[in-house]
Design a protein around this motif. Structure first.
Motif, PDB file in Angstrom:
ATOM      1  N   ASN A  69      97.147   8.618   0.218  1.00 30.66           N
ATOM      2  CA  ASN A  69      97.122   8.342  -1.216  1.00 30.66           C
ATOM      3  C   ASN A  69      97.849   9.482  -1.911  1.00 30.66           C
ATOM      4  O   ASN A  69      97.460  10.641  -1.776  1.00 30.66           O
ATOM      5  CB  ASN A  69      95.673   8.244  -1.703  1.00 30.66           C
ATOM      6  CG  ASN A  69      95.601   7.849  -3.177  1.00 30.66           C
ATOM      7  OD1 ASN A  69      96.499   8.121  -3.958  1.00 30.66           O
ATOM      8  ND2 ASN A  69      94.490   7.195  -3.534  1.00 30.66           N
ATOM      9  N   THR A  70      98.905   9.180  -2.614  1.00 29.52           N
ATOM     10  CA  THR A  70      99.734  10.239  -3.207  1.00 29.52           C
ATOM     11  C   THR A  70      98.985  11.045  -4.250  1.00 29.52           C
ATOM     12  O   THR A  70      99.358  12.167  -4.557  1.00 29.52           O
ATOM     13  CB  THR A  70     100.987   9.626  -3.856  1.00 29.52           C
ATOM     14  OG1 THR A  70     100.592   8.652  -4.823  1.00 29.52           O
ATOM     15  CG2 THR A  70     101.873   8.983  -2.804  1.00 29.52           C
ATOM     16  N   SER A  71      97.912  10.494  -4.813  1.00 25.24           N
ATOM     17  CA  SER A  71      97.184  11.217  -5.852  1.00 25.24           C
ATOM     18  C   SER A  71      96.152  12.174  -5.284  1.00 25.24           C
ATOM     19  O   SER A  71      95.690  13.071  -5.976  1.00 25.24           O
ATOM     20  CB  SER A  71      96.490  10.230  -6.801  1.00 25.24           C
ATOM     21  OG  SER A  71      95.508   9.472  -6.101  1.00 25.24           O
ATOM     22  N   GLU A  72      95.770  12.005  -4.016  1.00 25.89           N
ATOM     23  CA  GLU A  72      94.726  12.859  -3.454  1.00 25.89           C
ATOM     24  C   GLU A  72      94.875  12.912  -1.940  1.00 25.89           C
ATOM     25  O   GLU A  72      95.146  11.907  -1.284  1.00 25.89           O
ATOM     26  CB  GLU A  72      93.347  12.319  -3.824  1.00 25.89           C
ATOM     27  CG  GLU A  72      92.200  13.191  -3.353  1.00 25.89           C
ATOM     28  CD  GLU A  72      90.848  12.614  -3.727  1.00 25.89           C
ATOM     29  OE1 GLU A  72      90.152  13.251  -4.542  1.00 25.89           O
ATOM     30  OE2 GLU A  72      90.511  11.533  -3.212  1.00 25.89           O
ATOM     31  N   ASP A  73      94.677  14.095  -1.377  1.00 22.01           N
ATOM     32  CA  ASP A  73      94.748  14.246   0.071  1.00 22.01           C
ATOM     33  C   ASP A  73      93.616  13.463   0.726  1.00 22.01           C
ATOM     34  O   ASP A  73      92.486  13.444   0.214  1.00 22.01           O
ATOM     35  CB  ASP A  73      94.629  15.740   0.436  1.00 22.01           C
ATOM     36  CG  ASP A  73      94.976  16.002   1.885  1.00 22.01           C
ATOM     37  OD1 ASP A  73      94.113  15.760   2.749  1.00 22.01           O
ATOM     38  OD2 ASP A  73      96.106  16.464   2.154  1.00 22.01           O
TER      39      ASP A  73
ATOM     40  N   TYR B 140      89.784  14.666   1.126  1.00 23.54           N
ATOM     41  CA  TYR B 140      88.734  14.622   0.112  1.00 23.54           C
ATOM     42  C   TYR B 140      87.803  13.434   0.316  1.00 23.54           C
ATOM     43  O   TYR B 140      86.582  13.538   0.132  1.00 23.54           O
ATOM     44  CB  TYR B 140      89.345  14.584  -1.283  1.00 23.54           C
ATOM     45  CG  TYR B 140      89.885  15.925  -1.719  1.00 23.54           C
ATOM     46  CD1 TYR B 140      89.082  16.834  -2.405  1.00 23.54           C
ATOM     47  CD2 TYR B 140      91.195  16.299  -1.412  1.00 23.54           C
ATOM     48  CE1 TYR B 140      89.570  18.076  -2.785  1.00 23.54           C
ATOM     49  CE2 TYR B 140      91.695  17.541  -1.789  1.00 23.54           C
ATOM     50  CZ  TYR B 140      90.876  18.422  -2.471  1.00 23.54           C
ATOM     51  OH  TYR B 140      91.365  19.645  -2.834  1.00 23.54           O
ATOM     52  N   SER B 141      88.346  12.303   0.708  1.00 22.64           N
ATOM     53  CA  SER B 141      87.514  11.130   0.977  1.00 22.64           C
ATOM     54  C   SER B 141      86.604  11.392   2.174  1.00 22.64           C
ATOM     55  O   SER B 141      85.420  11.031   2.171  1.00 22.64           O
ATOM     56  CB  SER B 141      88.394   9.913   1.243  1.00 22.64           C
ATOM     57  OG  SER B 141      87.610   8.807   1.628  1.00 22.64           O
TER      58      SER B 141
END
Length: 806
Positions: A86-90, A93-94
């Motif tokens: 996801n380009t908005s978050e590494d 984090y998920s």
């Protein structure tokens, strides 16, 4: 047995090796060598597991023993090909959020268990200077080689441990070995080695936030470094970096199992600044886990803690390794399974021979460790011999050039006694009653066992004041019978100059500077001629009794000098009368005799403790406060108005609030019976401070702006002290300031007596100040409130004075 290397032939330390679907296993040592405890001729599937390397499985059928199996491990190749980015978050984090959500469930799976535990600790120093601050360092009793490098501590234990949530724990050590001491008891404990990243914080002097704590996302940045497979399980390798490097945090890598959201391993490091132990340069924790098919859980099977340190020109490093085996997650516990004794030794635990250790030690010794055992074990008999001990004494018994001033000790190690001379130089001070004064004395010490748990000591000291031109003598005898119930008897007597407040709120050193340079002679003194007998003992776990009876003759004293170093026109010395500073003719007391007795009980609720056959070490329990109850009686010899009874009780506690710091409180209350006409000496005096200098680690027993004797009382009283050390929780989040590694401290103090209106103080300060590795300074701004008025001042904390006993 065999050796584990990488593909380049370099040995791999602390590789986990175990039989498939079992907890039978071992770990390689620093040299990459291992020894797996199997003896039956059968087929075995052996697993080799090491963070950063591909797990290797080997099936062998040994036909004779010892069976040699050398293996080479390939570096693990991580990939991001299967990861949807996801380009908005590494993606890390998920993974972290899911692991945090699973944290409590994972802790619950470890709610109770038994296991076998092995620990080995090693401290090594190098380039040790011959002198530190002008004092000879020596060679650590032969531990250092010609380069002044060597192992100063090597010890290992084998034990059985049991745990039940929330905090029931017990450890029984079945074997203990200390290099160079065949009577030694190691205290490498499983409880102190228990570092669980599933908990929100990890206590290592300071509370460090775990990378998977509930609030971890406020402290860390995460990056998915790659993934790999362990059998069918996908393992995520996540890089952990602090948002603010000076926080109480870790950095490094954690490995998380996909879908299980459990730890597969950890390689995390922190600094001495983070744990607020400045002489530690770095500390690294490495943990390895294996999958337990029966319990569907990843279980920690090994841990290593590596650290480096440096202080006063001395550098070194160390390592503590721990290996867990034979877990039972469905144990049968009874009400007697857990007691307050959290660590004990089985009979003859420290007498196991080399054959036992060779067959039981799960991690082989390195060549260096083996040589250290052989060297020190071979000469320990020599070290107990009379010629060897005499040679050591001959060297240490040589007097120095300044011994006549600083002191001297003559020791006979073989016969276990020493005599000493205490020189006058360390205790030269000044007060307005004696003028320049100092002490000198003779001491005798005798010990009856190698651990010095059974001792006898005696001393006679002389105190001379130049201006007063008076020589006084005191003597004391102390018999310490053991370190199990700590039975002690003491006898003392003589003549001395004493402060009206027997807790001595102002140190002679600080009073010397305040008097000579600022004409502030706060110390108020009287002459005490006495004979006293004392007793103390821990009657049973958690109850410690103290008792003393003394005959006392008290005489008033007056100033004998007005000498100053820097005279001030508008300042002059006050009298020695604490209640009438301008009355130089009348004393606050008249000469009288009294028999004084006191009994005190110290109660530590649910006190936990370690024990071995020679000693008992109390470690308290932070969940409960310490309660002190005392009763004091004065029986006058001639004048009945000096008769009195006083009763007092206090509660104090230190409460850890995790990464939010440490909270302290100290509450006291008491009352007098028949105290109207008693001597001012026997009043309840409160610890004031007018010097603007603090010496204690915290201020939970002092009012920093209160005059020393203005609030003394012979009526009922109550005092309370609260202090919270935020340990970087606030200042560590402020850019720029967080680079200084400072602690914010806040305090409140309250006093209520019958005759006066309440007195209170509030303070805010900065702790952990200093230079480099010396962090023993503190500054507080204190505001006092009394009778409608208010005053404020800065108090400068010199904590090293308390450490030095000054």
């Amino acid at each position: 047995m065999g050796k584990v290397t990488d593909t380049k032939g370099q040995p791999l330390p602390y590789v986990n090796i175990y039989l498939q679907n079992s907890y039978t296993g071992t770990t390689t040592n620093d040299d990459g060598n291992y020894s797996l405890s199997v003896s039956e001729k059968s087929e075995y599937k052996i697993i080799f597991q090491f963070l950063g390397y591909k797990t290797l499985s080997k099936t062998v059928t040994p036909t004779s023993f010892p069976f040699i199996l050398n293996v080479s491990l390939e570096e693990e190749t991580t990939s991001l090909d299967e990861v949807v980015v996801n380009t908005s978050e590494d993606p890390a984090y998920s993974i972290i959020r899911k692991t945090i959500a699973q944290r409590k469930e994972n802790i619950e799976k470890l709610s109770e268990y038994t296991a076998d535990f092995y620990s080995r600790g090693l401290w090594k120093v190098k380039d040790v200077p011959k002198k530190i601050m002008g004092q000879e360092v020596g060679d650590f009793d032969g531990m250092l080689d010609s380069t002044r490098t060597g192992i100063v501590y090597l010890s290992e234990t084998i034990s059985e441990i049991a745990y039940q949530k929330p905090d029931n724990f017990t450890e029984k050590i079945i074997a203990s070995k200390v290099s160079g001491n065949d009577n030694g008891f190691s205290f490498n404990s499983a409880q102190s080695a228990n570092i669980s990243f599933y908990e929100n914080t990890i206590e290592l002097n300071a509370a460090l936030v775990s990378p998977i704590a509930n609030n971890a996302l406020s402290y860390y940045n995460y990056k998915l470094d790659g993934v790999f497979y362990e059998g069918p399980k996908l393992i995520n390798k996540i890089k952990v970096t602090p948002k603010r490097p000076k926080d109480r945090v870790w950095s490094g890598y954690i490995y998380i199992v996909e879908d299980d959201w459990q730890l597969y391993g950890a390689e995390l490091s922190t600094t001495g600044a983070a744990i607020q132990v400045p002489f530690v340069s770095n500390l690294m924790v490495k943990q390895n886990y294996k999958y337990d098919t029966n319990n569907d859980f990843w279980v920690k099977i090994s841990q290593s803690v590596d650290f480096g340190f440096g202080f006063l020109g001395m550098e070194g490093d160390g390592r503590f390794i721990a290996v867990y085996s034979n877990y039972d997650f469905k144990p049968t516990f009874s009400k007697r399974s857990f007691t307050n004794e959290v660590l004990s030794f089985k009979p003859e635990a420290n007498k196991k021979d080399s054959l036992f250790w060779r067959g039981s030690r799960p991690v082989p010794l390195t060549d260096e460790e083996l040589k250290d055992y052989i060297k020190k074990d071979s000469i320990q008999i020599l070290r107990r011999s009379k010629p060897y001990l005499d040679s050591l004494d001959t060297k240490s018994n040589k007097p120095g050039v300044l011994s006549i001033l600083t002191g001297y000790t003559y020791k006979n190690s073989f016969n276990k006694w020493s005599v000493g001379y205490e020189g006058p130089l360390p205790s030269i001070n000044f007060n307005t009653v004696q003028g320049w004064n100092s002490k000198a004395g003779l001491t005798f010490n005798k010990w009856y066992d190698d651990n010095q748990t059974n001792t006898f000591s005696a001393a006679i000291r002389a105190d001379y004041g130049v201006s007063e031109d008076r020589l006084r003598f005191t003597a004391d005898i102390l018999r310490n019978f053991n370190w199990t119930d700590k039975l002690r008897l003491s006898l003392s007597g003589g003549s001395k100059v004493a402060q009206f407040n027997d807790t001595e709120p102002i140190s002679p050193l600080i009073n010397t500077f305040a008097t000579l340079f600022f004409e502030r002679n706060y110390m108020k003194l009287y002459e005490l001629n006495f004979g006293r007998i004392g007793y103390s003992q821990e009657v049973f776990n958690g109850l410690h009794l103290y008792a003393a009876v003394a005959y006392e003759n008290r005489k008033p004293l007056f100033n004998s000098t007005d000498y100053v170093t820097i005279p001030f026109d508008d300042v002059s010395y006050t009298s020695n009368n604490p209640l009438a500073p301008n009355d130089f003719s009348n004393a606050v007391i008249s000469e009288h005799n009294i028999v004084k007795s006191k009994v005190r009980a110290r109660i530590n609720f649910a006190q936990k403790y370690f024990s071995n056959p020679d000693m008992k070490f109390n470690i308290g329990d932070s969940k409960f406060p310490e309660l002190n109850i005392s009763a004091e009686n004065g029986a006058a010899i001639t004048e009945s108005q000096y008769d009195y009874n006083q009763f007092e009780a206090s509660l104090n506690q230190s409460i850890s609030l995790g990464n939010k710091g440490q909270f302290y409180y100290n509450l006291k209350g008491g009352s007098f019976a028949n105290g109207d006409g008693i001597s001012f000496i026997d009043y309840k005096h409160f610890n004031g401070n007018q010097t603007r200098v603090g010496t204690s680690p915290n201020y939970t027993n002092v009012f920093n702006l209160m005059p020393y004797y203005d609030f003394s009382t012979n009526k009922s009283y109550f005092e309370g002290h609260l202090e919270h050390d935020f340990r970087g929780w606030i200042l560590g989040k402020i850019p720029g300031i967080n680079q200084l590694n400072l602690n914010l401290v806040a305090g409140a103090h309250f006093l209520s007596t019958e005759e006066r209106k309440p007195y209170s103080e509030f303070s805010v300060g900065i702790d952990n100040l200093g230079f480099g590795k010396f962090r023993l300074l503190r500054v507080d701004y204190v505001r006092s409130y009394y009778n409608g008025g208010s005053d404020g001042a800065f108090v400068f904390g010199l904590k090293f004075l308390d450490l030095l006993g000054l």
